[in-house]
Scaffold this active site. Structure first.
Site, short mmCIF file in Angstrom:
data_model
loop_
_atom_site.label_atom_id
_atom_site.label_comp_id
_atom_site.label_asym_id
_atom_site.label_seq_id
_atom_site.Cartn_x
_atom_site.Cartn_y
_atom_site.Cartn_z
N SER A 65 0.79 -1.24 0.00
CA SER A 65 0.00 0.00 0.00
C SER A 65 0.82 1.28 0.00
O SER A 65 0.24 2.37 -0.02
CB SER A 65 -0.96 0.00 1.19
OG SER A 65 -2.03 -0.88 0.97
N GLY A 231 2.12 -0.35 4.43
CA GLY A 231 1.59 -1.39 3.56
C GLY A 231 1.88 -2.77 4.10
O GLY A 231 2.77 -2.95 4.94
#
EC number: 3.5.2.6
Length: 288
Positions: A65, A231
């Site tokens: 992410s 992430g």
């Protein structure tokens, strides 16, 4: 944030830090690698003097992410070029929902602006919101082309959420290097890739991140500020990219990536915390 913006026009040439300055950090990272049977990459860039240090800085790691900062920077760039209107709306359809969409899943049948979709994905890591942004900026190829345009020859995005988080060893898709991502963040926040207004907007989204309280923010020195994006993915992937600064410390860009480990999420989070604490010690010890 005023201190951060004061450096918005400054991108110094990179100067490699002395090995002794980051000796303890390197020892700490190596120890964590061994304890978790992991592969770890770290980079640290001081924006005031260009001093740079890394560990496995040129190795590839899954973006996970952390790509969301790049996608939203692309949206802001395209808006500057008149290619997209960030206030335009997209209808949210149930068929478009993907796993982990805490904001968008509550708005099915409604419309969301692209600007609000970026806020959602940057602050909560909402995956459907990220896909909405990707659709608006030319998909993964549009993001990768943008990266090449600003001089990042390493980072690449090939898939959308959630497939991009697969994280297989040796798969070049959806990867970056700690060194490349630090340089790219430098260009976004302190260079000419974005206008000052959009630098401030991107920074604000990162400052207001709601899902990283148990990572670098948990060991941030007193009086310091942070803007970050984290992430996680398959095969033990865990990551964070951040900018940290204080009244007396120019912004420092930090990227930490873990991969290929069977460690639990808690153990991976703890690894990021320990590495971050070690990095912060380098700078706080200088001011004592």
């Amino acid at each position: 944030m005023k201190f951060l913006l004061a450096f918005s026009l400054l991108i110094p040439s990179v100067v490699f830090a002395s090995s002794s300055k980051f000796q303890q950090v390197e020892q700490d990272v190596k120890a964590i690698e061994v304890s978790l049977s992991a592969r770890i990459g770290v980079s640290v860039l001081d924006t005031q003097n260009g001093e740079y240090w890394d560990y496995n800085g040129n190795q590839r790691f899954p973006l996970t992410s952390t790509f969301k900062t790049i996608a939203c920077a692309k949206l802001l760039y395209d808006a500057e070029q008149g290619k997209v209107n960030p206030n335009s709306t997209v209808e949210i359809k149930k068929a478009d929902l993907v796993t982990y969409s805490p904001v968008i899943e509550k708005q099915v049948g409604q419309a969301i602006t692209l600007d609000d979709a970026c806020f959602a994905t940057m602050t909560t890591s909402d995956n459907t919101a990220a896909n909405i942004i990707l659709s608006a900026v030319g998909g993964p190829k549009g993001v990768t082309d943008f990266l090449r345009q600003i001089g990042d020859k390493e980072t690449r995005l090939d898939r959308i959420e959630p497939d991009l988080n697969e994280g297989k060893l040796g798969d070049l898709r959806d990867t970056t290097t700690p060194k490349a991502i630090a340089s790219t963040l430098n260009k976004f926040l302190f260079g000419s890739a974005l206008s000052e207004m959009n630098q401030k907007k991107l920074e604000s989204w990162m400052v207001n991140n709601q899902v990283t309280g148990n990572l670098l923010r948990s060991v941030l020195p007193a009086g310091w500020n942070i803007a970050d994006r984290s992430g996680a993915g398959g095969f033990g992937a865990r990551s964070i990219t951040a900018v940290v600064w204080s009244e007396h410390q120019a912004p420092i860009i930090v990227s930490i990536y873990l991969a290929q480990t069977q460690a639990s999420m808690e153990e991976r989070n703890d690894a990021i915390v320990k590495i971050g604490h070690s990095i912060f010690d380098v700078y706080t010890s200088q001011s004592r």
